[in-house]
Write a protein that holds these residues in place. Structure first.
Motif, PDB file in Angstrom:
ATOM      1  N   UNK B  19     -19.713   3.847 -43.556  1.00  0.00           N
ATOM      2  CA  UNK B  19     -20.297   5.083 -44.073  1.00  0.00           C
ATOM      3  C   UNK B  19     -21.811   4.951 -44.281  1.00  0.00           C
ATOM      4  N   UNK B  20     -22.524   5.970 -43.911  1.00  0.00           N
ATOM      5  CA  UNK B  20     -23.960   5.970 -44.140  1.00  0.00           C
ATOM      6  C   UNK B  20     -24.771   5.391 -42.990  1.00  0.00           C
ATOM      7  N   UNK B  21     -24.125   4.548 -42.145  1.00  0.00           N
ATOM      8  CA  UNK B  21     -24.850   4.003 -41.005  1.00  0.00           C
ATOM      9  C   UNK B  21     -25.012   5.085 -39.945  1.00  0.00           C
ATOM     10  N   UNK B  51     -25.397  10.321 -39.499  1.00  0.00           N
ATOM     11  CA  UNK B  51     -24.823   9.163 -40.172  1.00  0.00           C
ATOM     12  C   UNK B  51     -23.310   9.231 -40.172  1.00  0.00           C
ATOM     13  N   UNK B  52     -22.704   8.082 -40.332  1.00  0.00           N
ATOM     14  CA  UNK B  52     -21.256   7.999 -40.363  1.00  0.00           C
ATOM     15  C   UNK B  52     -20.711   8.834 -41.521  1.00  0.00           C
ATOM     16  N   UNK B  53     -19.710   9.666 -41.230  1.00  0.00           N
ATOM     17  CA  UNK B  53     -19.094  10.481 -42.254  1.00  0.00           C
ATOM     18  C   UNK B  53     -19.791  11.808 -42.496  1.00  0.00           C
ATOM     19  N   UNK B 173     -10.060   9.913 -33.006  1.00  0.00           N
ATOM     20  CA  UNK B 173     -11.377   9.337 -32.717  1.00  0.00           C
ATOM     21  C   UNK B 173     -12.248   9.405 -33.965  1.00  0.00           C
ATOM     22  N   UNK B 174     -13.068   8.391 -34.224  1.00  0.00           N
ATOM     23  CA  UNK B 174     -13.862   8.389 -35.455  1.00  0.00           C
ATOM     24  C   UNK B 174     -14.952   9.464 -35.481  1.00  0.00           C
ATOM     25  N   UNK B 175     -15.339   9.947 -34.315  1.00  0.00           N
ATOM     26  CA  UNK B 175     -16.405  10.946 -34.245  1.00  0.00           C
ATOM     27  C   UNK B 175     -15.909  12.160 -33.468  1.00  0.00           C
ATOM     28  N   UNK B 176     -16.211  13.349 -33.993  1.00  0.00           N
ATOM     29  CA  UNK B 176     -15.850  14.572 -33.287  1.00  0.00           C
ATOM     30  C   UNK B 176     -17.109  15.284 -32.837  1.00  0.00           C
ATOM     31  N   UNK B 207     -16.970  11.583 -38.593  1.00  0.00           N
ATOM     32  CA  UNK B 207     -18.309  12.108 -38.398  1.00  0.00           C
ATOM     33  C   UNK B 207     -18.176  13.306 -37.463  1.00  0.00           C
ATOM     34  N   UNK B 208     -18.809  14.412 -37.840  1.00  0.00           N
ATOM     35  CA  UNK B 208     -18.674  15.593 -36.992  1.00  0.00           C
ATOM     36  C   UNK B 208     -20.047  16.131 -36.613  1.00  0.00           C
TER      37      UNK B 208
END
Lengths: 283, 279
Positions: B19-21, B51-53, B173-176, B207-208
């Motif tokens: 998170x935050x990266x 950033x992540x999240x 997936x971690x990112x959308x 992360x969107x």
């Protein structure tokens, strides 16, 4: 979750009141329509055959048009003495083998060129040149090369089928939606996944269309080969009858070819329905 | 560019998705296209960190290169200039860590709803029973029970959109990346889907990066709203949105400050609306 619930609720409400349709009336009117159509078809056939039988002789010289009764007699004779079995077997064998060989090679080459745009661009003018040639004109050449036996007929039918199937496959592979390919790539799909999950199903309709239109052409290839030079097949029987001024025999051969072609086409229709079952509009 | 040799794989990426990266980082990115005899600069010198999240919304006039930015993040295009990093690594091939919801629904018309939603699971060779359970779970989430065996051609536009969403979320997936995902939906369904999107985001910590042409949608959903200029697209404003979470997308429009914020962003956007050439 609540938001989605409201959506489902809406659907439940829509489905709740049991709607009563008059299914019986719908079905019986359909059946009635079908009967009418079938009835008129029968009338048309009887009228045509009857008129033919009646006018052949008093009005038209039977030498040219024969009569339905003579044709029927001839067909019956041929069925009993094995003429139909022997020669139809030869024709169907050449048709089927030509269809399968031409189809398989056509799909293969179509896929290869479809997936290799550079090669496709290089060979394009040559393919168009050969494609433009009326393939039946190759019959004498194939007879020269492969003799009057089965092989020359198979090769002719296969050549005709090849081009039809090849072109459709090629067009189908080229028409694949790039976005769908990207979807699979983003999911981590390999080239094989792309081929199996996008290219193949997407071009299936095109390939099937190519196969469908080539069924009668495979028969044409076999019969043209037999007409050119042969010792077997319905084309051979047809030519022999014509050479001996046996009009009934010519018509009997044509009837056999017509029945065979119709059955083949009908088989294709059923096959297509199965392959294309995801399309919402039935054909 | 083969599908399998992507440098950014799901395994490689998760390590750097703390998170935050920064997950997506555009550094001086420009993209040019050749269109007929013309060279078109879609975006120019874009700097952007997601950033992540984070839930980041991008608005901008049509043709400002919003989709181009997403395509580059997904690894479907490469920048003509500058660098585009994903979890610190340059994106060189299809980025399998992102789920991409495009404007078009891009469903496989020959697969049923079930087949479409399970597509990524089959490709990733997920255990059959697990895949089936996951598909059922996704179908329930988007409220498509009873339509499992339907083909996309038999569904309405809104239902197809929901299938796309379910298909993308199914493989987690971690990112959308979402490109005007609700643009074609009617106003009511749009709100329902927005609420759903926010819920998924809050529950999963994804992360969107969300492209839209609807300013109030951007303000309602985003942690940040990026306003882009008309072509060549550049970042005009990067505005933090401080409404508390969770937000009620049905009512947030009446919250004090919302209208002012939307108007402020609209004015920035409108200044560019007419100077931009048509698509």
């Amino acid at each position: 979750m609540s938001v989605i619930d409201s959506d489902q609720g809406a659907r439940r409400v829509a489905a709740a009141p049991e709607e009563v349709w008059d299914e019986k009336a719908l079905q019986s009117s359909q059946r009635k329509n079908l009967l009418t159509v079938m009835g008129w078809r029968a009338v048309l056939l009887v009228a045509f055959v009857g008129a033919w039988q009646a006018t052949s002789g008093p009005v038209i010289d039977p030498f040219y048009v024969s009569t339905p009764s003579d044709i029927a007699t001839r067909l019956w004779e041929w069925l009993r003495d094995g003429t139909v079995a022997t020669h139809l077997y030869a024709t169907l064998q050449a048709t089927l083998m030509g269809f399968v060989i031409g189809g398989v090679v056509g799909i293969g080459v179509g896929f290869f060129l479809g997936r290799s745009p550079l090669v496709a661009r290089v060979v394009d003018p040559y393919i168009i040149a050969i494609y433009s040639l009326p393939k039946v004109a190759l019959a004498p050449l194939f007879i020269l090369w492969f003799g009057i036996g089965m092989t020359s007929k198979v090769v002719l039918a296969a050549t005709i089928v090849f081009f039809l199937v090849f072109y459709n496959t090629y067009a189908g592979v080229r028409a694949v939606d790039r976005d769908l390919v990207d979807v699979v790539r983003l999911m981590g799909g390999t080239r094989r996944d792309i081929l199996r999950r996008v290219v193949l199903p997407s071009s299936a309709t095109w390939i099937f269309n190519g196969l469908k239109i080539s069924v009668p052409y495979a028969l044409i290839g076999a019969v043209v080969g037999e007409l050119t030079a042969s010792d077997r097949g319905i084309g051979f029987v047809l030519k022999r009858a014509s050479g001996t001024f046996d009009t009934a025999g010519v018509f009997a051969s044509l009837v056999i070819l017509m029945v065979v072609a119709t059955i083949l086409n009908q088989m294709v229709v059923y096959g297509e329905r199965y392959v294309d079952r995801w399309r919402s509009t039935p054909t | 560019m083969t599908g399998s040799s992507a440098s950014v794989g799901p395994g490689a990426a998760t390590a750097d998705l703390a998170p935050g990266r920064p997950v997506i980082s555009a550094q001086g990115v420009s993209k040019r296209f050749r269109r007929k005899d013309q060279v078109v600069t879609a975006i120019k010198d874009v700097d952007l960190d997601v950033s992540s999240g984070e839930f980041v919304c991008i608005v901008g006039p049509s043709g400002c290169g919003k989709s181009t930015l997403l395509n580059m993040s997904a690894g479907l295009m490469e920048p003509s200039k500058g660098k585009l990093l994903f979890a610190g690594e340059p994106v060189t091939g299809p980025n399998t860590s992102v789920g991409y919801i495009t404007q078009k629904d891009n469903l496989m018309p020959w697969h049923t709803v079930e087949g479409n939603i399970g597509l990524a699971l089959h490709i990733r060779k997920t255990d059959k029973a697990k895949a089936r359970a996951r598909v059922a779970e996704m179908i329930e989430m988007v409220g498509l029970q009873g339509f499992e065996k339907s083909y996309p051609g038999e569904l309405s536009g809104g239902m197809r959109k929901r299938v796309t969403l379910a298909r993308t979320l199914a493989y987690d997936p971690p990112v959308l990346l979402a490109d005007e995902p609700f643009g074609a939906l009617d106003a009511q369904l749009k709100l329902v889907m927005q609420a759903e999107m926010q819920r998924i985001w809050a529950e999963t910590g994804k992360t969107i990066l969300f492209v839209t042409h609807d300013i109030s949608e951007a303000v309602a959903l985003g942690d940040r709203v990026i306003v882009m200029s008309s072509r060549p697209g550049q970042v005009k404003v990067d505005r933090r949105i401080d409404f508390p979470r969770p937000r009620d997308v049905f009512k947030i429009r009446h919250q004090p400050g919302f209208a002012d914020l939307a108007e402020e962003l609209w004015d920035i956007l409108a200044a560019d609306m007419h100077s931009g050439e048509d698509m």
